[in-house]
Enzyme design. Structure first.
Site, PDB file in Angstrom:
ATOM      1  N   ASN A 286       0.925  -1.273  -0.014  1.00  0.00           N
ATOM      2  CA  ASN A 286      -0.015  -0.032   0.060  1.00  0.00           C
ATOM      3  C   ASN A 286       0.775   1.364   0.033  1.00  0.00           C
ATOM      4  OD1 ASN A 286      -2.742   1.055  -0.318  1.00  0.00           O
ATOM      5  ND2 ASN A 286      -2.760   1.451   1.823  1.00  0.00           N
ATOM      6  N   ARG A 287       2.176   1.165  -0.663  1.00  0.00           N
ATOM      7  CA  ARG A 287       2.866   2.283  -0.873  1.00  0.00           C
ATOM      8  C   ARG A 287       3.320   2.207  -2.211  1.00  0.00           C
ATOM      9  NH1 ARG A 287       0.676   3.119   3.218  1.00  0.00           N
ATOM     10  NH2 ARG A 287       1.406   4.033   5.077  1.00  0.00           N
ATOM     11  N   TYR A 393      -2.684  10.599   8.399  1.00  0.00           N
ATOM     12  CA  TYR A 393      -1.432  10.948   7.983  1.00  0.00           C
ATOM     13  C   TYR A 393      -1.167  11.003   6.602  1.00  0.00           C
ATOM     14  CZ  TYR A 393      -1.296   5.803   8.292  1.00  0.00           C
ATOM     15  OH  TYR A 393      -1.453   4.374   8.117  1.00  0.00           O
ATOM     16  N   GLU A 415     -10.495   1.174   7.829  1.00  0.00           N
ATOM     17  CA  GLU A 415      -9.865   0.714   9.057  1.00  0.00           C
ATOM     18  C   GLU A 415     -10.861  -0.031  10.044  1.00  0.00           C
ATOM     19  OE1 GLU A 415      -6.361   0.518   9.329  1.00  0.00           O
ATOM     20  OE2 GLU A 415      -5.555   1.973   7.853  1.00  0.00           O
TER      21      GLU A 415
HETATM   22  O1  0X9 Z   1      -1.232   2.941   6.006  1.00  0.00           O
HETATM   23  C1  0X9 Z   1      -1.800   2.363   5.431  1.00  0.00           C
HETATM   24  O2  0X9 Z   1      -1.367   1.935   4.501  1.00  0.00           O
HETATM   25  C2  0X9 Z   1      -3.195   2.538   5.909  1.00  0.00           C
HETATM   26  N1  0X9 Z   1      -3.100   2.218   7.307  1.00  0.00           N
HETATM   27  S1  0X9 Z   1      -2.475   1.029   8.204  1.00  0.00           S
HETATM   28  O3  0X9 Z   1      -2.499   0.942   9.415  1.00  0.00           O
HETATM   29  N2  0X9 Z   1      -3.740  -0.414   7.837  1.00  0.00           N
HETATM   30  O4  0X9 Z   1      -1.519   0.279   7.399  1.00  0.00           O
HETATM   31  C3  0X9 Z   1      -3.971   3.588   5.819  1.00  0.00           C
HETATM   32  C4  0X9 Z   1      -3.900   4.166   4.497  1.00  0.00           C
HETATM   33  C5  0X9 Z   1      -4.809   5.402   4.305  1.00  0.00           C
HETATM   34  N3  0X9 Z   1      -4.272   6.345   3.315  1.00  0.00           N
HETATM   35  C6  0X9 Z   1      -3.658   7.542   3.908  1.00  0.00           C
HETATM   36  N4  0X9 Z   1      -3.619   7.848   5.194  1.00  0.00           N
HETATM   37  N5  0X9 Z   1      -3.071   8.332   2.937  1.00  0.00           N
HETATM   38 ZN    ZN Z   2      -3.257  -1.854   6.421  1.00  0.00          ZN
END
Ligand code: 0X9
Ligand code: ZN
Length: 797
Positions: A286-287, A393, A415
């Site tokens: 997810n990045r 964030y 979430e």
């Molecule tokens: O950080 C993430 O990928 C997600 N949270 S987690 O704790 N499950 O890893 C949330 C992503 C949400 N998008 C942004 N905050 N930009």
């Molecule tokens: Zn996550």
């Protein structure tokens, strides 16, 4: 997974892959299954490690805290509270940074061990009780009593498709990175769920919704949520009009495990692994998405929990997932990505601070996410904060930004539970409530994002007062198209035959009002709603229209007891043998609102209700129930003198989720038919209600109706001191039914018996109309014919 015939089974990794259930190359291969009764191999242990919450207010404190952490649970890179996993020897160093440290979990390994034991027990129980075998293919609540390894999730997808090939099918949309032996890779599976082709409405033409979970391996609560959505769509198709409509109109694609390697690794090696299995380090999937890749909140360092990978879509998992999303072209309407934890409903953008979405999108997202949060809250009382993602964030390269930014569809992130008490170690007992609370939110999401427009309603009548028009209200909201308000129409039909009458509905915002016509006692009113969009689509609710309308039955009503709790205590009494509560006893009063208690009573025009300690006091715990039980008992009510069946109806308020020991207490509701000498339980309220809540009970379901009826409410705080508040308002004992006519064969009610009555009876009997149900038992059979014949012969008085 690449299929390699028999050589696949004899591959180097075969020892680890206990695929022995299959004699040859399986048609539907599932991933490597592990024997949970055996010790887990190579498991990383976290003995003595704790999770603490700190609130850094400077970059120095934040960097210091992250440096001291074994793992960051909430990977916030901004300033704000973070949960970090540490060894206890780091506590002093954290405090030396000037941080207040709250211990959230004092021993992570203890929770992991308990979780594993629960999994082993559930596995054993499943082996011993084949009835609970998850391969039945249809919905089975026991599946949500424990967590399931990858092979079991995959097997269940195939089982669902095998059980309902008309509604579900499995697609292998790509592979995980890891070679698990002989060139074999774990599959990323998608379940397609949609209604069969219909004339002019082909599956392949419907808008597509993607619901996906578990990009992050350790977020174990997310696959069951995706599975439950699939289960509920399949289970309720054809019975629930709302689900049937969505299944008829939307092509759902559900991916319970986006990161199969990582998920598998959390079972075999490292419970708290987050990324995929690239190198020894892993990439945060997810990045890794290609929209604004490389920006804030993603890291270029392989060891980081948020390592973004070497390039956008560098990973086979994100390649497969993005290609799948893109493959639907303009059919793709919307998507949700499920994560844990923190209880949030997040909308894009989130790649950088202060990004403002263009209107009308901003308002659409805000409204939708707020409404979804309300749906979640009203299921089990859990609050999921609806916010734009960067407010949490900034994080760049995340999937929902790509959906919205690159594909231009409605994308979002949810979430799931909890807010940190257990974090990723969410106890198995919370799986079912978590999946349940997410179902109505997902339905709303589907209606708002993928239909031309939606008609919905919460309280449409199934019973109406005889000879009286009944107001009805629906919500009509445009989604892919714009509603033409002047076209909203209510269709109604009385008595079960003939054609429908149509009347225009009046609009006030998105609320549309109409009126059901008056109907004689025992007759039915069938009804449905329709609206057009400016683009010419017709929306019908329920979707079958005249062929599967809503049905209300007309009945007379008479109240044997009706107390709105406004005119004094009226014979209600407080206290029963065994009551030991010292504070928060029931009293009739105007309540003062707290986190746990309502500010208003239920009666629209009233002010007072029965409440456990009406004053707010200095804090939520000041005037709640403490020290045991307090009982509220009604005066005597007569459940014999009236036409039809006697129902007890009431409104209650209940809250046991505030404070330090939530969810421990409950409130039985009991009735007596002997003036309180003995009691039968009609309900056990265990969950915090979302505001005042209505209940009705058919008295004869619980006790034999008598003229000595009482109801009582036993509210208590037992065991460890918890915050408990309860309220009761607007209690009635009401008869519903139709007065027996003096001349039951006189069906046209004209006072004489003739051939018209015979014809009416025959038509009603053949047409299934309950007007022919002379014995009033709800079904038509020979008894009704005999009754009609003897009544006809007996004549009218
Ligand atoms: O950080 C993430 O990928 C997600 N949270 S987690 O704790 N499950 O890893 C949330 C992503 C949400 N998008 C942004 N905050 N930009
Ligand atoms: Zn996550």
């Amino acid at each position: 997974m690449r299929h390699r015939g028999l050589s696949y089974l004899s591959a180097a990794g075969a020892a680890a892959l206990s695929l022995s259930a299959y004699a040859g190359a399986p048609a539907n291969p599932v991933a490597d299954r592990i024997d949970v009764q055996a010790e887990r191999p190579n498991v990383v242990r976290y003995d003595g490690q704790m999770v603490v919450r700190v609130f850094p207010t400077t970059q120095r404190q934040l960097r210091g805290a992250v440096r001291l952490a074994e793992s960051v649970w909430t990977d916030r890179v901004g300033i704000g509270p973070i949960d970090i996993q540490i060894t206890p020897d780091k506590l002093d160093a954290l405090r030396a940074l000037g941080l207040d440290v709250d211990v959230v979990i004092d021993d992570v390994q203890k929770l992991i061990d308990a979780e594993w034991q629960q999994i082993q027990r559930a596995d054993l129980a499943a082996q011993q009780a084949p009835a609970h075998d998850n391969r039945t293919g249809t919905y089975d609540a026991t599946w949500y009593q424990t967590y399931h390894q990858l092979a079991d999730v995959q097997q269940r997808l195939y089982d669902l498709a095998a059980a309902r090939p008309d509604l579900a099918s499995v697609a292998d949309i790509g592979d995980g990175l890891q070679d698990i032996g002989g060139g074999v890779h774990r599959d990323i599976l998608a379940l397609r769920v949609t209604a069969p082709d219909q004339p002019g409405n082909l599956r392949d033409d419907r808008p597509v919704i993607i619901w996906e979970a578990c990009q992050h391996a350790r977020e174990w609560i997310s696959p069951p949520v995706a599975m439950y959505l699939a289960d509920q769509l399949i289970e309720n198709y054809g019975t629930d009009p709302r689900v049937t409509n969505l299944m008829d109109r939307i092509d759902f694609r559900i991916i319970p495990v986006c990161n199969p390697d990582g998920y598998s690794y959390t079972w075999t090696n490292q419970r708290l692994w987050r990324k995929n299995l690239r190198g020894g380090y892993g990439v945060d999937l997810n990045r890794n998405w290609a929209y604004e890749w490389g920006g804030d909140g993603s890291s270029g360092s392989t060891s980081s929990e948020t390592y973004r990978g070497s390039a956008p879509f560098s990973e086979p998992e994100t390649q497969a997932l993005s290609a799948y999303s893109a493959s639907f072209g303009s059919r793709l309407a919307s998507a949700i990505d499920y994560h844990s934890y923190s209880q949030l409903v997040l909308w894009p953008f989130g790649y950088a601070n202060n990004v403002v979405d263009p209107e009308p999108d901003r308002t659409f997202y805000d409204t939708l996410c707020t409404d979804m949060s309300t749906e979640i809250l009203s299921t089990h009382g859990q609050f999921y904060d609806p916010i734009q993602s960067w407010v949490l964030y900034p994080a760049a390269g995340v999937v929902d930004d790509w959906w919205y930014g690159t594909l231009g569809i409605w994308g979002m992130t949810i979430e799931l539970r909890d807010t940190g008490t257990y974090g990723f170690e969410l106890p198995a007992g919370q799986i079912l409530p978590t999946v349940e609370e997410n179902w109505p939110a997902a339905l709303l999401f589907a209606e708002r994002t993928a239909l031309p427009a939606s008609i919905s309603a919460s309280d449409l009548p199934e019973v109406v007062l005889a000879d009286t028009p009944t107001p009805v209200e629906v919500q009509i909201v445009g989604a892919r198209e714009t509603v033409d308000p002047g076209t909203a129409t209510l269709f109604t039909r009385v008595g079960g035959s003939g054609s429908y009458a149509s009347t225009a509905m009046s609009a006030s915002g998105t609320t549309y009002a109409g009126s059901l016509p008056a109907a004689p006692c025992a007759d039915t009113v069938e009804y449905y709603f329709q609206v057009q969009t400016t683009a010419g689509s017709t929306i019908t609710f329920p979707s079958g229209g005249a062929s599967s309308p809503l049905v209300a039955t007309a009945t007379e009503m008479s109240f044997a007891f009706d107390d709105d709790m406004e005119g004094g205590t009226n014979g209600w009494t407080v206290g029963a043998p065994g009551d030991t509560a010292t504070t928060g006893l029931w009293e009739l009063a105007n309540p003062q609102g707290t986190e746990a208690q309502p500010e208003d009573d239920h009666t629209g025009s009233g002010t007072t209700c029965w409440i456990t300690g009406a004053s707010a006091g200095s804090s939520v715990g000041t005037n709640d129930i403490d020290g045991g039980a307090t009982t509220l008992t009604s005066p005597t009510m007569d459940a014999l003198t009236g036409d039809g069946d006697a129902y007890l109806t009431l409104w209650y308020w209940y809250n046991n989720s505030a404070g330090s020991a939530p969810g421990e207490d409950s409130m039985p509701i009991e009735i007596s038919n002997d003036n309180g000498a003995s009691w039968a339980q009609v309900d056990l309220i265990t969950d915090t209600s979302s505001g005042w809540t209505y209940r009705e009970y058919l008295v004869s379901d619980y006790v034999t109706p008598s003229a000595q009826m009482k109801v009582r409410f036993v509210a208590s705080d037992l065991g460890s001191g918890s915050i408990v508040e309860a309220g009761v308002d607007d209690v009635t004992l009401v008869f519903r039914g139709c007065a027996a006519t003096a001349c039951p064969a006189d069906l046209d009610g004209n006072g004489t018996l003739n051939i018209d009555d015979i014809n009416l009876f025959a038509a009603a009997f053949v047409g299934g109309d309950l007007a022919a149900d002379l014995d009033g038992n709800g079904t038509l059979n020979i008894d009704d014919i005999n009754l009609f014949a003897s009544a006809f012969v007996a004549g009218c008085p």
